[in-house]
Design an enzyme around this catalytic site. Structure first.
Site, PDB file in Angstrom:
ATOM      1  N   GLU A 121       0.850  -1.194   0.000  1.00 18.91           N
ATOM      2  CA  GLU A 121       0.000   0.000   0.000  1.00 18.91           C
ATOM      3  C   GLU A 121       0.880   1.236   0.000  1.00 18.91           C
ATOM      4  O   GLU A 121       2.079   1.149   0.304  1.00 18.91           O
ATOM      5  CB  GLU A 121      -0.924   0.002   1.230  1.00 18.91           C
ATOM      6  N   HIS A 240     -10.063  11.174   3.223  1.00 20.33           N
ATOM      7  CA  HIS A 240      -9.892  10.378   2.007  1.00 20.33           C
ATOM      8  C   HIS A 240     -10.272  11.282   0.837  1.00 20.33           C
ATOM      9  O   HIS A 240     -11.328  11.916   0.870  1.00 20.33           O
ATOM     10  CB  HIS A 240     -10.786   9.138   2.057  1.00 20.33           C
ATOM     11  N   ARG A 286      -2.009  11.467  -0.540  1.00 17.94           N
ATOM     12  CA  ARG A 286      -3.427  11.581  -0.200  1.00 17.94           C
ATOM     13  C   ARG A 286      -3.841  12.998   0.255  1.00 17.94           C
ATOM     14  O   ARG A 286      -4.825  13.554  -0.236  1.00 17.94           O
ATOM     15  CB  ARG A 286      -3.690  10.608   0.955  1.00 17.94           C
ATOM     16  N   HIS A 345     -12.032  10.441   7.383  1.00 19.21           N
ATOM     17  CA  HIS A 345     -11.788   9.001   7.268  1.00 19.21           C
ATOM     18  C   HIS A 345     -11.203   8.405   8.536  1.00 19.21           C
ATOM     19  O   HIS A 345     -11.582   7.318   8.959  1.00 19.21           O
ATOM     20  CB  HIS A 345     -10.833   8.802   6.093  1.00 19.21           C
ATOM     21  N   ARG A 380      -1.604   9.176   9.343  1.00 23.09           N
ATOM     22  CA  ARG A 380      -1.542   7.729   9.539  1.00 23.09           C
ATOM     23  C   ARG A 380      -1.035   7.017   8.298  1.00 23.09           C
ATOM     24  O   ARG A 380      -1.455   7.331   7.186  1.00 23.09           O
ATOM     25  CB  ARG A 380      -2.948   7.225   9.879  1.00 23.09           C
TER      26      ARG A 380
END
Ligand SMILES: Cc1cc2nc3c(=O)[nH]c(=O)nc-3n(C[C@H](O)[C@H](O)[C@H](O)COP(=O)(O)OP(=O)(O)OC[C@H]3O[C@@H](n4cnc5c(N)ncnc54)[C@H](O)[C@@H]3O)c2cc1C
Length: 534
Positions: A121, A240, A286, A345, A380
């Protein structure tokens, strides 16, 4: 006094765990055969972010990977304020906790040689995400643990009750006030306990646009803060970038893999707006994509994920879940751009806990997303949250097992006069809208100050405990975001766009400090409009 099928008033020396997600279930199982009462607002398996996790759990179990490399990746994305010892501990204990999950019956995917299969990921330097049937990790983990919990006689499960206040005496926890989740006007009930574990999940539902279930509305954080617990890093909320805006709440996700396949982000003029924002355009980190999308929407140009050219007729076959979400709303992503917006998120902040999961209040532990261990810092790393939930749930169980917990003699009396009503939907809607517009992806001092004043007013005047608790958590987030005059990790201030080396530390705050900020802001600029109470 009970008006339900449970005897909630019995004398008990039980450990009380609030939350039926991964942290709560795992902690209860780890404490067995010690008597535990597990309370969940929703039936087990529902109303928990854990069950919705699609990626999996980060664990350096593959050959050539190491806990040190995993910790280094965690520290690298955390904006300079990750607690490095905690991050390393998390990475080191991952393998043992995956073994525990296997023991409880979680069917993690394996490769042809029978080893755990690991996926990759974003921002992980190695393949280290263990998963189940591709994207079914959360569902499979929660199904296996729910079954194990139901078969464990030492665990008493109480479903359909919401914890709304924590009771304390001289800084030590003595019990919890609960209310039937389906009847906000019912009388509250008290459950006595000197060992309470909060595992109530995140705060996403405080925002108008979120990927989180309704139960993730920050109530656990609020009840701990109202009892005086120290709260850490509340300003850090991860968004997100591509939630699908088809009128569903929570919003379904358009996975990042779509952009990996070449789908682009466009506005209502058909322009690709990420190209001017970052050299990697749609594949930028992101946060940066989330800010690009937010800015385009704020400028009135809208934001859309366009997979017409990249996928076209292959869409349904390659991304069936996203396709189904669009199709149900009458949208065909093979021929039409998908309307999107950033969605709340994950909450990096929470109840401040030490390496054992202990909060600043005696007898109160916190695990999972409601806690803040320092492992994530200001941002995170993907798939570290399920890991943190299991590692800390196990540590909490071990800590409690090593302690003599005094029996709570009799239920303390009701803490709050049961003045309550159904959650005023208009006020809740306004609070959530303000969180998204004023305390969202791009923040500034003026709007944060307005949010602080509004949330303090709602908290003060709320006619429902649920609304009051939502406002308490919203206030903590807004006040800490207002105080942090820099941009770091997921916290971005357009009036302070740079990171400040002097502020490279975690926030440790209390509700009293947030109230002080609200009072100062109120004196500086009194509210001229009515507070937004329905
Ligand atoms: C769509 C989605 C995908 C994700 N994918 C991943 C992933 O692939 N990997 C990863 O590591 N993380 C992922 N995350 C994040 C991760 O799922 C969560 O951080 C984690 O599951 C939190 O677990 P938890 O046990 O703390 O909380 P939850 O699983 O949310 O459980 C909270 C529980 O508390 C109950 N509750 C809440 N308030 C109260 C109250 N006041 N009284 C009684 N009960 C209450 C709820 O009903 C629920 O049972 C994802 C999150 C989402 C939303």
């Amino acid at each position: 006094m009970t008006n339900n099928i449970y005897d909630l008033t019995r004398k008990t020396d039980d450990v009380v765990i609030v939350g039926g997600g991964l942290a709560g279930l795992f902690c209860a199982l780890k404490l067995a055969p010690r008597p535990v009462t597990l309370i969940s607002a929703a039936p087990l398996g529902e109303g928990a972010s854990s069950a919705w996790a699609q990626g999996g759990i980060a664990a350096s179990v593959a050959e050539g990977d190491s806990a040190e490399a995993h910790a280094a990746d965690t520290i690298a994305v955390g904006g300079g304020i990750v607690d490095e010892e905690i991050a390393l501990g998390l990475a080191r204990e991952a393998g043992a906790r995956i073994d525990d999950l296997l023991h409880y019956g979680v069917p993690f995917d394996r490769d042809l040689e029978g080893r755990l299969a690991v996926g990759r990921e974003a921002a992980h330097s190695a393949r280290r995400i263990v998963h189940v049937r591709g994207d079914m990790a959360g569902k499979a983990i929660i199904a296996a643990l729910t079954e194990a919990v139901r078969k464990t006689p030492s665990i008493r499960v109480i479903e359909g009750f919401v914890a709304e206040s924590l009771m304390t005496e001289d800084g030590a926890v003595t019990g919890l006030q609960l209310r039937n989740a389906h009847d906000a006007t019912a009388r509250p009930v008290i459950i006595a306990s000197r060992a309470v574990v909060l595992a109530t999940g995140g705060i996403g539902h405080l925002y108008a646009v979120t990927t989180n279930p309704q139960e993730a509305s920050g109530l656990g954080l609020a009840i701990a803060a109202r009892a005086g617990a120290v709260i850490a890093d509340p300003e850090f909320v991860q968004f997100h970038p591509t939630a699908i805006m088809v009128g569903r709440d929570p919003a379904p996700l358009a996975t990042e893999a779509l952009r990996g396949e070449g789908a682009t982000l466009i506005n209502n003029l058909g322009e690709r707006f990420m190209q001017k924002a970052h050299p990697l355009a749609e594949l930028a980190p992101r946060d940066i994509v989330a800010r690009g999308v937010f800015a385009e929407i704020a400028a009135g140009r809208g934001a859309f994920l366009d997979a017409r050219e990249a996928l076209g007729t292959r869409f349904a076959e390659k991304f069936p879940t996203v396709y189904a979400s669009c199709f149900a709303a009458g949208l065909d992503p093979a021929t039409q751009p998908i309307p999107i917006a950033p969605a709340a998120h994950y909450h990096m902040g929470g109840i401040a806990v030490d390496a054992h999961g202990r909060s600043s209040l005696k007898g109160l532990w916190a695990g999972g997303e409601v806690s803040s261990t320092g492992a994530h810092g200001a941002n995170r790393l993907a798939s570290n949250s399920l890991l943190e939930a299991v590692v800390f749930a196990a540590r909490i169980a071990e800590d409690i097992a090593g302690q003599e917990i005094e029996a709570a003699a009799s239920p303390p009396s009701v803490l709050v006069v049961p003045r309550n009503g159904a959650l005023p939907t208009l006020a809740e809607k306004k609070l959530r809208a303000m969180m998204s517009s004023h305390v969202g992806v791009i923040r500034d001092g003026d709007r944060l100050a307005e949010a602080v004043r509004s949330f303090a007013a709602i908290e003060h005047d709320a006619g429902s405990i649920a609304l009051r608790n939502m406002a308490t958590t919203a206030l903590l987030v807004a006040a800490a975001a207002w105080s942090r005059r820099e941009s770091r990790g997921a916290h971005y201030r357009s009036d302070y766009p740079a990171e400040k080396p002097l502020l490279a530390h975690r926030t440790m705050t209390t509700l009293a400090a947030a109230h002080e900020i609200a009072e100062t802001l109120e004196i500086r600029e009194p509210r001229t409009t009515q507070p937004m109470i329905a």
